[in-house]
Structure formats: structure tokens, C-alpha cells
Scaffold this active site. Sequence first.
Site, PDB file in Angstrom:
ATOM      1  N   GLY A 183      34.825  31.731  41.347  1.00  0.00           N
ATOM      2  CA  GLY A 183      36.296  31.694  41.125  1.00  0.00           C
ATOM      3  C   GLY A 183      37.817  31.981  42.563  1.00  0.00           C
ATOM      4  O   GLY A 183      36.941  32.783  43.528  1.00  0.00           O
ATOM      5  N   GLN A 242      44.139  35.104  47.354  1.00  0.00           N
ATOM      6  CA  GLN A 242      43.836  35.261  48.338  1.00  0.00           C
ATOM      7  C   GLN A 242      43.367  34.389  49.596  1.00  0.00           C
ATOM      8  O   GLN A 242      42.624  34.469  50.587  1.00  0.00           O
ATOM      9  CB  GLN A 242      42.281  35.074  47.972  1.00  0.00           C
ATOM     10  N   CYS A 268      33.688  39.346  45.308  1.00  0.00           N
ATOM     11  CA  CYS A 268      34.760  39.180  46.057  1.00  0.00           C
ATOM     12  C   CYS A 268      34.443  38.399  47.039  1.00  0.00           C
ATOM     13  O   CYS A 268      34.145  38.844  48.053  1.00  0.00           O
ATOM     14  CB  CYS A 268      35.712  40.522  45.741  1.00  0.00           C
ATOM     15  N   LEU A 269      35.037  36.814  47.505  1.00  0.00           N
ATOM     16  CA  LEU A 269      35.346  36.185  48.677  1.00  0.00           C
ATOM     17  C   LEU A 269      36.314  36.868  49.472  1.00  0.00           C
ATOM     18  O   LEU A 269      36.387  37.141  50.877  1.00  0.00           O
ATOM     19  CB  LEU A 269      35.677  34.870  48.309  1.00  0.00           C
ATOM     20  N   HIS A 288      38.713  39.426  36.727  1.00  0.00           N
ATOM     21  CA  HIS A 288      38.729  39.549  38.133  1.00  0.00           C
ATOM     22  C   HIS A 288      39.907  38.798  38.374  1.00  0.00           C
ATOM     23  O   HIS A 288      40.454  38.941  39.931  1.00  0.00           O
ATOM     24  CB  HIS A 288      37.254  39.223  38.554  1.00  0.00           C
ATOM     25  N   GLU A 289      39.890  37.645  38.475  1.00  0.00           N
ATOM     26  CA  GLU A 289      40.928  37.147  38.923  1.00  0.00           C
ATOM     27  C   GLU A 289      41.632  37.164  38.569  1.00  0.00           C
ATOM     28  O   GLU A 289      43.352  37.212  39.801  1.00  0.00           O
ATOM     29  CB  GLU A 289      40.526  35.571  38.889  1.00  0.00           C
ATOM     30  N   HIS A 297      43.663  40.253  40.954  1.00  0.00           N
ATOM     31  CA  HIS A 297      43.990  39.316  42.078  1.00  0.00           C
ATOM     32  C   HIS A 297      45.804  39.199  41.604  1.00  0.00           C
ATOM     33  O   HIS A 297      46.293  39.456  42.869  1.00  0.00           O
ATOM     34  CB  HIS A 297      43.242  38.204  42.358  1.00  0.00           C
TER      35      HIS A 297
HETATM   36 NI    NI Z   1      38.003  38.549  43.708  1.00  0.00          NI
END
Ligand code: NI
Length: 180
Positions: free
Chosen positions: A46, A51, A93-94, A135-136, A139
Site C-alpha cells: 500500500g 508518502q 511501513c515503507l 494504515h493507509e 497516512h
Molecule cells: Ni505506511
Amino acid sequence: MALLRIRKYPDPVLKIPAQPVTQIDGSVASLIESMVQTMFAAPGIGLAAPQVGDSRRIIVIDADHDNPGRRVLKLINPEIVEIEGKVTWEEACLSVVDYSAEVQRASRIVVRALTLEEREVEIEAQQFLAVVFQHELDHLDGKLFIDRISRLKRELYRRKLQKLIREGKVPSYDSFAAET
Ligand code: NI
């Protein structure tokens, strides 16, 4: 189509609440396509626009382990319209380098969003997919999963991250010093 640079905590852009998309135009389409390519390349399941440094309410999700890339969700202005239950999942998370932790989330949600074709969709998600959505969506509100763990765990992670920054593995940001 360009791969986008994934911003890493403590990059301040990750804290900025994203703005709703008011017009679904070519710039939205091209951002979404670049986000999908960036997510695949990472690889990740995701990605939210903040991000990649873009404060618009857009997320892409590819959470089908068995068929990667077959059903990529590309959602504009997503919002949770139903929420229930509890589930705990190990999240990463990235944008959060070298860390994962258990986070409690709702176990079932319904998300309403717009597609690139300006169609309104409602998606029911449970368990893992519900976790990915939450989670997304976090963000888009300037939140990371490490905002949902205990203060002690977060502090331990911040110390570890400072070490990574000193070793030059993660870029440094002024905001990090200010928060410490
Ligand atoms: Ni994330």
C-alpha cells in the site's frame, strides 16, 4: 512514468494532513500511476500520496498476496463509513525504516471512495485488508503506525533511528532534532 521518492520518517511531509481531491484530472491519474509503479518497485502492499510528498487524499493498495498486481485499488478521497471490532496485527511501513510493531485496529470497516472514473465505490474489508486500509488512511491524516504504539516503544525506535541517521542510512531532518 516516474518512480517517486518514498519519504521516510521523520520527513515533515508525513505529518501534514492531506487535502481532498476536488478535480479528478490528468495530474491525479499520473500521480496514481506513478504511485502504483513506486509501490510495486518498493515492493509494498500500500502507498498513500503523502508518502511520496504529495498532500492529496489518494491511496493505492495491492493486498492480494496470491495474485499480485491483479486487483490494485486506486482510491481518491477514501473515508471510513462503517467500523467495528478489534484486531491486532504486526505492521510495517515503507516510510518507517527498519521497524515493525503490533497495532490494534478495527477488524471490519467499510470504505467509501472515488475511482479515477469518478465512480463512487464502497469496499468492505476485514482482518488484514481492514488493517491495510486503516494504515493507509492514517497516512492521509498525517499519522504513522508508530503514533499508535506505546511511548516507550516509540522512544526506543527513535533512538534506533538516530543511530541509523548517524550511520548515514537514513536522511536527517531538522524536525527530528526539534522533537527529540
Ligand atoms: Ni505506511
